[in-house]
Design an enzyme around this catalytic site. Sequence first.
Site, short mmCIF file in Angstrom:
data_model
loop_
_atom_site.label_atom_id
_atom_site.label_comp_id
_atom_site.label_asym_id
_atom_site.label_seq_id
_atom_site.Cartn_x
_atom_site.Cartn_y
_atom_site.Cartn_z
N CYS A 115 0.82 -1.23 0.00
CA CYS A 115 0.00 0.00 0.00
C CYS A 115 0.84 1.27 0.00
O CYS A 115 0.33 2.35 -0.29
CB CYS A 115 -0.94 0.02 1.19
SG CYS A 115 -2.21 -1.23 1.09
N HIS A 251 -3.33 7.56 3.30
CA HIS A 251 -3.72 6.28 2.70
C HIS A 251 -5.14 5.96 3.13
O HIS A 251 -5.50 6.14 4.30
CB HIS A 251 -2.75 5.20 3.17
CG HIS A 251 -3.11 3.82 2.68
ND1 HIS A 251 -3.47 3.60 1.37
CD2 HIS A 251 -3.17 2.62 3.31
CE1 HIS A 251 -3.72 2.31 1.23
NE2 HIS A 251 -3.56 1.70 2.38
N ASN A 281 -9.98 0.48 -0.09
CA ASN A 281 -8.51 0.50 -0.07
C ASN A 281 -7.99 0.07 -1.44
O ASN A 281 -8.09 -1.10 -1.80
CB ASN A 281 -8.00 -0.43 1.04
CG ASN A 281 -6.48 -0.43 1.15
OD1 ASN A 281 -5.79 0.11 0.30
ND2 ASN A 281 -5.98 -1.04 2.20
N1 ACO Z 1 -18.69 -8.40 8.24
C1 ACO Z 1 -19.19 -8.70 9.45
N2 ACO Z 1 -18.42 -9.13 10.47
C2 ACO Z 1 -17.09 -9.23 10.25
C3 ACO Z 1 -16.51 -8.91 9.01
C4 ACO Z 1 -17.38 -8.49 7.98
N3 ACO Z 1 -16.93 -8.15 6.75
N4 ACO Z 1 -15.18 -9.11 9.08
C5 ACO Z 1 -14.91 -9.52 10.34
N5 ACO Z 1 -16.07 -9.59 11.05
C6 ACO Z 1 -16.27 -9.98 12.45
C7 ACO Z 1 -15.11 -10.79 12.98
O1 ACO Z 1 -15.30 -12.13 12.65
C8 ACO Z 1 -15.22 -10.51 14.48
O2 ACO Z 1 -16.23 -11.35 15.00
P1 ACO Z 1 -16.09 -11.95 16.52
O3 ACO Z 1 -16.02 -10.73 17.41
O4 ACO Z 1 -17.31 -12.75 16.65
O5 ACO Z 1 -14.80 -12.70 16.52
C9 ACO Z 1 -15.74 -9.08 14.54
O6 ACO Z 1 -16.29 -8.81 13.23
C10 ACO Z 1 -14.68 -8.03 14.88
O7 ACO Z 1 -13.51 -8.29 14.12
P2 ACO Z 1 -12.20 -7.43 14.27
O8 ACO Z 1 -11.17 -7.99 13.36
O9 ACO Z 1 -11.86 -7.25 15.70
O10 ACO Z 1 -12.71 -6.01 13.74
P3 ACO Z 1 -11.95 -4.65 13.72
O11 ACO Z 1 -12.73 -3.64 14.45
O12 ACO Z 1 -10.49 -4.78 14.03
O13 ACO Z 1 -12.06 -4.26 12.17
C11 ACO Z 1 -10.71 -4.31 10.18
C12 ACO Z 1 -11.49 -5.12 11.19
C13 ACO Z 1 -11.67 -3.41 9.43
C14 ACO Z 1 -10.05 -5.27 9.18
C15 ACO Z 1 -9.64 -3.44 10.88
O14 ACO Z 1 -8.94 -4.20 11.81
C16 ACO Z 1 -8.66 -2.79 9.91
O15 ACO Z 1 -9.01 -1.89 9.16
N6 ACO Z 1 -7.38 -3.19 9.96
C17 ACO Z 1 -6.35 -2.55 9.16
C18 ACO Z 1 -6.40 -2.95 7.72
C19 ACO Z 1 -5.37 -2.10 6.98
O16 ACO Z 1 -5.18 -0.93 7.27
N7 ACO Z 1 -4.66 -2.60 6.03
C20 ACO Z 1 -3.65 -1.67 5.48
C21 ACO Z 1 -2.93 -1.98 4.45
S1 ACO Z 1 -3.56 -3.16 3.31
C22 ACO Z 1 -2.22 -3.53 2.26
O17 ACO Z 1 -1.10 -3.18 2.50
C23 ACO Z 1 -2.48 -4.40 1.07
#
Ligand code: ACO
Length: 324
Positions: A115, A251, A281
């Site tokens: 990214c 980003h 993203n």
């Molecule tokens: N829809 C519904 N529920 C979901 C989904 C979805 N699409 N995805 C995950 N969940 C559930 C999980 O299973 C979990 O359920 P549980 O509590 O029963 O276990 C719950 O939602 C919470 O999951 P978390 O992973 O804790 O959610 P979080 O608040 O951390 O959000 C996210 C997840 C959006 C992925 C976040 O962590 C994030 O944005 N991380 C950074 C990603 C990023 O910035 N990447 C950057 C670069 S990418 C690159 O370089 C290619």
Amino acid sequence: MAPIYSRIIATGSALPERVVSNADLEKIVDTSDEWIRTRTGIRQRHIAADGQTTGDLAFLAAQRALEAAGVKAAELDLIVLGTTTPDIIFPSTACLVQARLGANGCAAFDVNAACSGFMYALGIADKFVKSGQSKKVLVIGAETLTRMIDWNERETCVLFGDGAGAVVLEASSEPGIHATCLHADGGYKELLWNPVGVSTGFKDEPNHGVRIRMAGREVFKVAVKTLDALVDETLQAAGMHESDIDWLIPHQANLRIIEATAKRLAMPMERVIVTVDQHANTSSGSVPLALDYAVRSGKVQRGQNLLLEAFGGGFTWASALLRF
Ligand code: ACO
């Protein structure tokens, strides 16, 4: 001798026509518009048509940037393209775009920093200009990241989109890019990766095992902490203060990460460019797409100071502080 700066003289971008909303994704995985919006800020993403490649999007974005700059492709002396989804293994996508533009003969290469690819490409191009090596440079960030998506995996498929952005840099006695900071820590590779390839080999799995694997919660925590330190470092490198920044162009991965960085800079969200709701993203495409939107919508004006930053797989992280 007076210092040489590199200045962004024009921007361009390209998005695939097809738009997929959160409601569309509700039909294929167990997710909801509400979950996606509140956790990420994403409302929709653009997805490349069958056969439409990273190079196709990069070419369109480049054409638009060159047109806005009033620069002919033959005048370019360097093309640097950030991508982690090249059209083919080789030649590089930069070479493919160069030939289509008719810029044959100038140096052209790809940078893979996930990214942070565009920010790395911009940092490298800036050095070429500052050293006197290059006078007119095309810098592109382009991706078709959805080609690495497993559409059954709700944790990742809701997060990504396709798109490209480009800028034309020119050597100038006026600033210009004040500072760029580039970093990586390969020790984090397994938190965000796509662990198949030519040398490692592909897998006997759907799409040959090509799919993004991400520990989202961990990536989130490291991203926020790392970006905090990065903005401090960038301000220091440019000899500037928070109050000197007119716009944060971050980003576009997650609105909550963007808000955390804005808070660290004490910037109101009205001074932050947000396109994650529209584009999701787009990896290397994300910052130049946001920049082009900011320029063409008239938000960003000539003479303003912009802080650009990105964080991605590797981990990699990079920034630029520039006078537009
Ligand atoms: N829809 C519904 N529920 C979901 C989904 C979805 N699409 N995805 C995950 N969940 C559930 C999980 O299973 C979990 O359920 P549980 O509590 O029963 O276990 C719950 O939602 C919470 O999951 P978390 O992973 O804790 O959610 P979080 O608040 O951390 O959000 C996210 C997840 C959006 C992925 C976040 O962590 C994030 O944005 N991380 C950074 C990603 C990023 O910035 N990447 C950057 C670069 S990418 C690159 O370089 C290619």
